[in-house]
Design a protein around this motif. Structure first.
Motif, PDB file in Angstrom:
ATOM      1  N   LEU A 159       0.990  -1.393   0.024  1.00 54.92           N
ATOM      2  CA  LEU A 159      -0.031  -0.082   0.007  1.00 54.92           C
ATOM      3  C   LEU A 159       0.999   1.270  -0.016  1.00 54.92           C
ATOM      4  O   LEU A 159       1.911   1.195   0.640  1.00 54.92           O
ATOM      5  CB  LEU A 159      -0.736   0.042   1.153  1.00 54.92           C
ATOM      6  CG  LEU A 159      -1.857  -1.053   1.499  1.00 54.92           C
ATOM      7  CD1 LEU A 159      -2.233  -1.037   3.058  1.00 54.92           C
ATOM      8  CD2 LEU A 159      -2.746  -1.414   0.802  1.00 54.92           C
ATOM      9  N   VAL A 160       0.343   2.422  -0.536  1.00 52.26           N
ATOM     10  CA  VAL A 160       0.911   3.836  -0.368  1.00 52.26           C
ATOM     11  C   VAL A 160      -0.279   4.569   0.332  1.00 52.26           C
ATOM     12  O   VAL A 160      -1.222   4.380  -0.009  1.00 52.26           O
ATOM     13  CB  VAL A 160       1.245   4.244  -1.741  1.00 52.26           C
ATOM     14  CG1 VAL A 160       1.639   5.602  -1.571  1.00 52.26           C
ATOM     15  CG2 VAL A 160       2.478   3.238  -2.427  1.00 52.26           C
ATOM     16  N   GLN A 161       0.307   5.252   1.387  1.00 55.05           N
ATOM     17  CA  GLN A 161      -0.628   6.126   2.136  1.00 55.05           C
ATOM     18  C   GLN A 161      -0.063   7.459   1.927  1.00 55.05           C
ATOM     19  O   GLN A 161       0.976   8.046   2.045  1.00 55.05           O
ATOM     20  CB  GLN A 161      -0.502   5.720   3.824  1.00 55.05           C
ATOM     21  CG  GLN A 161      -1.233   4.292   3.882  1.00 55.05           C
ATOM     22  CD  GLN A 161      -1.179   4.218   5.606  1.00 55.05           C
ATOM     23  OE1 GLN A 161      -0.627   4.789   6.261  1.00 55.05           O
ATOM     24  NE2 GLN A 161      -1.866   3.252   5.909  1.00 55.05           N
ATOM     25  N   VAL A 162      -1.065   8.339   1.706  1.00 55.55           N
ATOM     26  CA  VAL A 162      -1.029   9.734   1.332  1.00 55.55           C
ATOM     27  C   VAL A 162      -1.650  10.407   2.629  1.00 55.55           C
ATOM     28  O   VAL A 162      -2.994  10.315   2.689  1.00 55.55           O
ATOM     29  CB  VAL A 162      -1.256  10.216  -0.133  1.00 55.55           C
ATOM     30  CG1 VAL A 162      -1.273  11.521  -0.211  1.00 55.55           C
ATOM     31  CG2 VAL A 162      -0.768   9.473  -0.875  1.00 55.55           C
ATOM     32  N   LEU A 163      -0.869  11.331   3.399  1.00 57.55           N
ATOM     33  CA  LEU A 163      -1.494  12.198   4.329  1.00 57.55           C
ATOM     34  C   LEU A 163      -1.890  13.537   3.759  1.00 57.55           C
ATOM     35  O   LEU A 163      -0.981  14.120   3.300  1.00 57.55           O
ATOM     36  CB  LEU A 163      -0.463  12.010   5.579  1.00 57.55           C
ATOM     37  CG  LEU A 163      -0.089  10.841   6.337  1.00 57.55           C
ATOM     38  CD1 LEU A 163       0.735  11.291   7.353  1.00 57.55           C
ATOM     39  CD2 LEU A 163      -1.266  10.198   6.926  1.00 57.55           C
ATOM     40  N   ASP A 164      -3.070  13.668   4.063  1.00 60.50           N
ATOM     41  CA  ASP A 164      -3.518  15.049   3.635  1.00 60.50           C
ATOM     42  C   ASP A 164      -3.867  15.916   4.946  1.00 60.50           C
ATOM     43  O   ASP A 164      -4.344  15.555   5.789  1.00 60.50           O
ATOM     44  CB  ASP A 164      -5.209  14.806   3.032  1.00 60.50           C
ATOM     45  CG  ASP A 164      -5.749  16.269   2.726  1.00 60.50           C
ATOM     46  OD1 ASP A 164      -5.324  17.249   3.082  1.00 60.50           O
ATOM     47  OD2 ASP A 164      -6.818  16.313   2.224  1.00 60.50           O
ATOM     48  N   LEU A 165      -2.851  16.807   5.185  1.00 62.62           N
ATOM     49  CA  LEU A 165      -3.119  17.643   6.378  1.00 62.62           C
ATOM     50  C   LEU A 165      -3.609  19.048   6.433  1.00 62.62           C
ATOM     51  O   LEU A 165      -3.753  19.619   7.178  1.00 62.62           O
ATOM     52  CB  LEU A 165      -1.524  17.629   6.747  1.00 62.62           C
ATOM     53  CG  LEU A 165      -0.640  16.690   7.047  1.00 62.62           C
ATOM     54  CD1 LEU A 165       0.715  17.032   7.119  1.00 62.62           C
ATOM     55  CD2 LEU A 165      -0.988  15.774   8.175  1.00 62.62           C
ATOM     56  N   GLN A 166      -4.457  19.181   5.295  1.00 59.05           N
ATOM     57  CA  GLN A 166      -5.539  20.137   5.328  1.00 59.05           C
ATOM     58  C   GLN A 166      -6.215  20.247   6.671  1.00 59.05           C
ATOM     59  O   GLN A 166      -7.252  19.136   6.686  1.00 59.05           O
ATOM     60  CB  GLN A 166      -6.242  20.280   4.020  1.00 59.05           C
ATOM     61  CG  GLN A 166      -7.073  21.538   3.698  1.00 59.05           C
ATOM     62  CD  GLN A 166      -7.621  21.650   2.524  1.00 59.05           C
ATOM     63  OE1 GLN A 166      -7.658  20.645   1.764  1.00 59.05           O
ATOM     64  NE2 GLN A 166      -8.455  22.448   2.075  1.00 59.05           N
ATOM     65  N   GLY A 167      -6.134  21.238   6.936  1.00 60.62           N
ATOM     66  CA  GLY A 167      -7.148  21.769   8.127  1.00 60.62           C
ATOM     67  C   GLY A 167      -6.814  21.083   9.547  1.00 60.62           C
ATOM     68  O   GLY A 167      -7.695  21.144  10.568  1.00 60.62           O
ATOM     69  N   VAL A 168      -5.448  20.689   9.526  1.00 64.46           N
ATOM     70  CA  VAL A 168      -5.193  20.308  10.701  1.00 64.46           C
ATOM     71  C   VAL A 168      -4.899  21.120  11.782  1.00 64.46           C
ATOM     72  O   VAL A 168      -4.327  22.371  11.397  1.00 64.46           O
ATOM     73  CB  VAL A 168      -3.676  19.415  10.762  1.00 64.46           C
ATOM     74  CG1 VAL A 168      -3.077  19.147  11.961  1.00 64.46           C
ATOM     75  CG2 VAL A 168      -3.972  18.175  10.096  1.00 64.46           C
TER      76      VAL A 168
END
Length: 193
Positions: A159-168
């Motif tokens: 798997l490849v995980q992409v972290l979307d940090l928008q709004g953290v």
């Protein structure tokens, strides 16, 4: 997939499994039986014994029988020690459903150019002031388990995980205590591929 394993991999993926993770189709069933027999003699492990579950662990350990045993032991120990993430996982439960509907953990259709399943993790999809991380992790692990059950190619390619940090926000950061991060990392390491 139920009891007996039926390969759904393309010829290219079967070859890749041979080359990259040491899978020998002529030895596959023997390896599964070896692990199943070992599991039957481990009273502290309450494991699924079907071919597909065992095969996923074998693939995740590149068909090392000893590493597979270690990983299975650790995986089921983690499930026992972390009931807040693994018990009562009814997707119709109000809290769990609300997280699932937010799309915090989104497996994308298809695969990347290396044949891996891509997952977008929207780290700030939930309201950190009202939703505990244990509920978020329970939902993401539920989706991960369904994906592991249903996507045979990912058991070979990973798997490849992409972290979307928008709004953290700071509140999201404060939810990730050192103890929670440690627990998450240990469990992620023992998950299949």
């Amino acid at each position: 997939m139920g009891g007996g394993y039926v390969c759904t991999l393309s010829p290219e993926m079967i070859q890749r499994a041979k080359e990259e993770i040491n899978e020998d189709p002529d030895r596959r069933q023997q390896d599964i039986e070896h692990i199943r027999d070992w599991l039957k003699h481990q009273p502290h492990i309450k494991a699924r014994m079907d071919d597909w579950t065992i095969l996923r662990f074998l693939r995740g350990c590149k068909f090392s029988l000893e590493r597979t045993k270690e990983k299975l032991d650790m995986f089921y120990t983690c499930k026992t020690l972390c009931p807040e993430w693994y018990k009562n996982r009814d997707p119709q439960d109000k809290k769990l459903r609300s997280i699932l509907e937010l799309g915090a953990f989104l497996p994308l259709p298809g695969y990347d150019n290396k044949g891996r399943k891509v997952i977008i993790i929207r780290t700030a999809a939930h309201d950190a002031n009202t939703t505990p991380m244990d509920v978020v992790f329970k939902a993401t692990h539920l989706i991960g388990d369904v994906l592991a059950d249903e996507d045979e190619q990912a058991s070979v390619t990973g798997l490849v995980q992409v972290l979307d940090l928008q709004g953290v926000t700071a509140a999201h950061g404060l939810q990730m205590s050192p103890a929670l991060v440690k627990k998450a990392m240990i469990i992620w390491q023992v998950r299949i591929r």
